[in-house]
Scaffold this active site. Structure first.
Site, short mmCIF file in Angstrom:
data_model
loop_
_atom_site.label_atom_id
_atom_site.label_comp_id
_atom_site.label_asym_id
_atom_site.label_seq_id
_atom_site.Cartn_x
_atom_site.Cartn_y
_atom_site.Cartn_z
N TRP A 141 0.91 -1.15 0.00
CA TRP A 141 0.00 0.00 0.00
C TRP A 141 0.95 1.20 0.00
CZ3 TRP A 141 -2.11 -4.46 1.04
CH2 TRP A 141 -3.40 -4.64 1.51
N TYR A 143 1.08 5.08 0.13
CA TYR A 143 0.29 6.29 0.29
C TYR A 143 1.21 7.46 0.68
CZ TYR A 143 -3.85 3.18 0.54
OH TYR A 143 -4.84 2.27 0.28
N LYS A 174 -0.67 -1.00 -4.21
CA LYS A 174 -2.02 -0.46 -4.07
C LYS A 174 -1.85 1.03 -3.87
CE LYS A 174 -5.94 -0.72 -0.94
NZ LYS A 174 -6.60 -1.44 0.14
N ILE A 175 -2.38 1.81 -4.81
CA ILE A 175 -2.24 3.27 -4.70
C ILE A 175 -3.63 3.91 -4.80
CG2 ILE A 175 0.14 3.39 -5.56
CD1 ILE A 175 -0.96 4.18 -8.32
N LYS A 176 -3.68 5.22 -4.54
CA LYS A 176 -4.95 5.94 -4.69
C LYS A 176 -4.94 6.63 -6.04
CE LYS A 176 -5.67 6.21 0.15
NZ LYS A 176 -6.71 6.32 1.11
N GLY A 201 -11.44 4.08 -1.56
CA GLY A 201 -11.69 5.38 -0.93
C GLY A 201 -13.07 5.44 -0.30
N ARG A 228 -14.92 0.12 1.55
CA ARG A 228 -16.14 0.81 1.93
C ARG A 228 -17.18 0.91 0.81
NH1 ARG A 228 -12.89 5.80 4.19
NH2 ARG A 228 -11.43 4.91 2.68
P1 FBP Z 1 -11.26 1.57 1.02
O1 FBP Z 1 -11.62 0.98 -0.33
O2 FBP Z 1 -12.39 1.42 2.00
O3 FBP Z 1 -10.77 2.99 0.87
O4 FBP Z 1 -10.06 0.69 1.60
C1 FBP Z 1 -8.78 0.78 1.06
C2 FBP Z 1 -7.76 1.06 2.14
O5 FBP Z 1 -6.46 1.06 1.61
C3 FBP Z 1 -7.82 0.09 3.31
O6 FBP Z 1 -7.10 -1.09 3.07
C4 FBP Z 1 -7.31 0.91 4.44
O7 FBP Z 1 -7.84 0.58 5.66
C5 FBP Z 1 -7.76 2.28 4.10
O8 FBP Z 1 -7.98 2.32 2.71
C6 FBP Z 1 -6.77 3.32 4.51
O9 FBP Z 1 -7.22 4.56 4.10
P2 FBP Z 1 -6.61 5.93 4.59
O10 FBP Z 1 -5.23 5.67 5.15
O11 FBP Z 1 -6.58 6.79 3.37
O12 FBP Z 1 -7.56 6.45 5.59
#
Ligand code: FBP
Length: 249
Positions: A141, A143, A174-176, A201, A228
């Protein structure tokens, strides 16, 4: 040999993420989705290519997870959102424990740009080595977070995250997604042979979500790791079906 095929179907990934209970606290939950059994049921009926849990849920619900036959992706580090300041996510579970729990892959978060980035990069180095020695794929992940990323463009940060994944030996990152398909294409190019999945997200409308999924696939990503937007939906299996249609079109 890294066994990536166990968590893919026809070279695509569709992971159901459920580590938000630790990362965000119970604010994400209602009476139904607070129960991990509800999530395992969605993952099974929706035929997800993997379900993501922290160690505690993987231990307590192990029988049900195994019965579901959904591949288990075990998150090895994590943190709550109660501590403010520069983020750091420390290891909470070992690769050995993940293997014991039946994991088919492991996951690890790196907050790129955080003051504590080096702790997470070093932690990743260790779990990557141990997981690969056992043939387990590693999902990073990535971020970007913290003071030092202020003023940097989302295009640059997305591509930097993707490239970091390749450089540190992640099998999947896994990225945003910033919502710009051209930027995402550039990020995917930067990831080289490391595969890219996108996080879901916050819950959004179906039209917006499905448009994003289309763009994600068009940009060359192999799929999604979504939470979510599925389990907060009133009809999680219906939205699952619609997303899958776009992923495996
Ligand atoms: P969602 O699809 O609900 O956003 O989940 C993805 C995820 O990477 C989860 O694995 C993690 O708990 C969450 O998002 C972390 O999100 P953030 O650090 O942005 O609050």
């Amino acid at each position: 040999m890294i066994k990536l095929n166990k968590i893919l179907q026809k070279r695509r990934a569709f992971f159901l993420a459920y580590d938000q209970g630790l990362e965000h606290g119970p604010t994400d939950f209602n009476d139904k989705n607070v129960n991990p059994e509800y999530i395992i049921d969605i993952a099974k009926k929706g035929d997800y290519t993997g379900v993501i849990f922290q160690k505690g849920i993987a231990e307590k619900y192990n029988v049900l997870i195994k019965k579901s036959k959904v591949p288990l992706i075990l998150k090895l580090n994590g943190k709550t959102n109660l501590v403010k300041g520069e983020p750091v996510s420390r290891q909470l579970c070992s690769v050995r424990e993940a293997v014991k729990l039946g994991a088919d892959a492991v996951g690890y978060t790196i907050y790129l740009g955080s003051e504590y980035e080096s702790i997470m990069l070093k932690g990743f180095e260790k779990i990557q080595r141990e997981a690969h020695a056992k043939g387990l794929p590693v999902i990073a992940w990535i971020y970007p977070r913290g003071k030092s990323i202020k003023g940097k463009s989302s295009k640059e940060l997305m591509a930097y995250s993707a490239r970091t994944g390749l450089e540190i030996g992640a099998d999947i990152i896994k990225i945003k997604y910033n919502g710009n398909v051209k930027d995402l294409k550039w990020a995917v190019k930067n990831a080289g042979k490391t595969k890219v999945v996108i996080a879901g997200g916050m819950k959004k409308g179906e039209r917006v979500l499905l448009k994003q999924v289309k763009e994600i696939i068009e940009a060359g990503c192999i799929g999604l790791a979504i939470g979510r937007n599925v389990w907060q939906d009133k009809k999680p299996l219906e939205i699952t079906k619609k997303i899958k249609k776009v992923i495996w079109k």
